[in-house]
Design an enzyme around this catalytic site. Structure first.
Site, short mmCIF file in Angstrom:
data_model
loop_
_atom_site.label_atom_id
_atom_site.label_comp_id
_atom_site.label_asym_id
_atom_site.label_seq_id
_atom_site.Cartn_x
_atom_site.Cartn_y
_atom_site.Cartn_z
N LYS A 81 33.61 37.11 44.15
CA LYS A 81 33.63 38.28 43.26
C LYS A 81 32.26 38.87 42.94
O LYS A 81 32.13 40.07 42.70
CB LYS A 81 34.33 37.88 41.97
CG LYS A 81 35.84 37.95 42.10
CD LYS A 81 36.31 39.23 41.50
CE LYS A 81 37.58 39.71 42.11
NZ LYS A 81 38.02 40.97 41.50
N ASP A 128 39.68 37.34 34.58
CA ASP A 128 40.34 36.04 34.51
C ASP A 128 39.33 34.94 34.81
O ASP A 128 39.63 33.77 34.73
CB ASP A 128 41.46 35.99 35.55
CG ASP A 128 40.96 36.55 36.84
OD1 ASP A 128 40.19 35.86 37.52
OD2 ASP A 128 41.27 37.73 37.16
C1 LIG Z 1 39.54 34.21 43.72
C2 LIG Z 1 40.11 35.58 43.73
N1 LIG Z 1 40.75 36.01 44.83
C3 LIG Z 1 41.29 37.22 44.90
C4 LIG Z 1 41.22 38.09 43.83
C5 LIG Z 1 41.92 39.41 43.92
O1 LIG Z 1 41.08 40.51 43.87
P1 LIG Z 1 41.69 41.91 43.37
O2 LIG Z 1 41.93 41.80 41.91
O3 LIG Z 1 40.64 42.86 43.75
O4 LIG Z 1 42.96 42.13 44.09
C6 LIG Z 1 40.56 37.69 42.66
C7 LIG Z 1 40.44 38.59 41.52
O5 LIG Z 1 39.92 38.26 40.47
C8 LIG Z 1 39.99 36.40 42.61
O6 LIG Z 1 39.35 35.95 41.52
#
Ligand SMILES: Cc1ncc(COP(=O)(O)O)c(C=O)c1O
Length: 406
Positions: A81, A128
């Site tokens: 992220k 989150d």
């Molecule tokens: C570990 C992880 N994977 C995938 C995502 C998904 O990203 P998006 O919210 O852009 O769909 C998040 C989002 O916080 C994440 O923390």
């Protein structure tokens, strides 16, 4: 074991129709992504994250290749992220300085000269966990402040990790989407800058930059695949919360390969399936409620308005998966077949591995794999977007078998 088809899916019938006018994806082109990647390369913490080749898993599942990009190695933050938050902050500051981002290095942005020119800035976000940690890290590196709000039920360890990056962080009594609105209200009240990883009408610049920042990882993955002699994968599985990450991967691949792009599947938890429901309906749909999935990073109910347009027009299929699918992915990556590398993949990271293992192995998914054209010639790319960002939960699942397969 009882075989039960619990992964729900919907296909995009218009996606391969070249007559149909699709969303503009220039903002996520190779040229734009190269700018983000050059910016990230200027960080002393930068290194390319591993692209693992899981030959034995591929063999047992009956496909040619499985490649997994491991984002647990990103800047020591255990998730991808930070790529988005740091690029958005970099773009914001370079615009304030009236210098093009391609002329700016991270070191320059953290210089005394820049701090004196720009003064104190507070960046605020709702998260989150992973996005907030990335924003806090970037703000801290640049000598600026950050405030981070988390939805109710958020992991205490994730909260502590954000605080360790110097943020003023707290857990609210609201769900994710309400927390996003709350962080906005606080920004308006205090004159803070919102760095949110999702877009809505009237708030599009920063989320666009965040999406471009994520592009670094897919650009790296394509270069790493080329080193293996692979021009492009045949299939890509991307997990979605609000869909910014999936939109980046999808948009980049569509922009780079046009009609020859890989078959791309968007994967979500069935407790927060906003992209899946939107795809079913044919228009952006908002899921409400608390969304108690183990995939905390994917527990979002409101699709990013920019990426929804990309996913709606270019993705081939959308899956909605129970929690046990991701738990299975975590376990199979943690205890690999002999000869394959071990990968520590968290709840939101392992869903791609879980999905392909189930649809290739279980008889009930025969029709699904045929429709997707998954077979012995398939070269699959998945991205483990996080490591064990909640280590206790990770052990409950991997060691003690929580969320066992059905
Ligand atoms: C570990 C992880 N994977 C995938 C995502 C998904 O990203 P998006 O919210 O852009 O769909 C998040 C989002 O916080 C994440 O923390």
């Amino acid at each position: 074991m009882l075989e039960k088809s619990l992964i729900k899916y919907v296909f995009n019938d218009k996606v391969r129709n070249t007559e149909y006018k699709k969303a503009n994806i220039d903002f996520i082109s190779d040229e734009e992504i190269k700018k983000a990647k050059s910016f990230h390369e200027s960080f002393s913490e930068y290194s390319v994250t591993p692209l693992h080749k899981l030959d034995n898993l591929a063999k047992i599942l009956g496909v040619k290749n499985i490649f997994l990009k491991d984002e647990s190695y990103r800047f020591g933050l255990n998730a991808f992220k930070v790529l988005g938050g740091s690029y958005a902050i970099g773009k914001y500051l370079s615009e304030k300085l009236r210098i093009d981002i391609s002329e700016v290095s991270f070191d320059y942005l953290r210089s005394k000269e820049v701090k004196e020119k720009l003064g104190d800035i507070t960046f605020v976000t709702a998260t989150d966990g992973n996005h907030g940690r990335g924003v806090a890290w970037a703000a801290n590196q640049l000598g600026q402040k950050s405030v981070v709000y988390m939805p109710k039920g958020s992991s205490k360890i994730r909260l502590e990790n954000i605080k360790k990056e110097g943020a003023e962080a707290s857990i609210t009594e609201k769900n994710y989407d309400e927390t996003v609105r709350f962080s906005n209200e606080m920004a308006e009240k205090h004159g803070w800058v919102v760095v949110q990883d999702t877009a809505w009408e009237g708030y599009e610049d920063i989320p666009t930059w965040i999406m471009q920042g994520y592009g670094t990882l897919v650009h790296e993955a394509m270069e790493q695949l080329a080193e293996y002699g692979i021009g492009k994968p045949t299939h890509v599985f991307v997990q979605a919360g609000v869909g910014s990450f999936a939109g980046t991967v999808q948009g980049y691949l569509a922009s780079k390969f046009g009609v020859e792009r890989p078959v791309t599947v968007v994967v979500e938890p069935d407790l927060a399936p906003c992209i899946y429901e939107s795809a079913k309906l044919g228009e952006r749909y908002i899921v409400t409620g608390d969304m108690h999935t183990i995939m905390a990073g994917l527990a979002c109910g409101e699709p990013n308005t920019i990426s929804w347009e990309v996913l709606k027009d270019y993705s081939d299929a959308y899956f909605s998966c129970p929690d046990y699918v991701s738990a299975r992915g975590m376990r199979l990556l943690a205890s690999p077949l002999k000869g394959d590398p071990q990968i520590i993949s968290g709840e939101s990271g392992a869903i791609g591995a879980g999905v392909i293992s189930l649809i290739m192995e279980k008889g009930c998914y025969k029709e699904l794999r045929e429709k997707l054209g998954l077979n012995e010639n398939s070269k699959i790319l998945i991205i483990s977007t996080e490591g064990d960002t909640d280590p206790k939960k990770y052990r409950d699942i991997v060691w003690d078998g929580d969320y066992s397969s059905i």
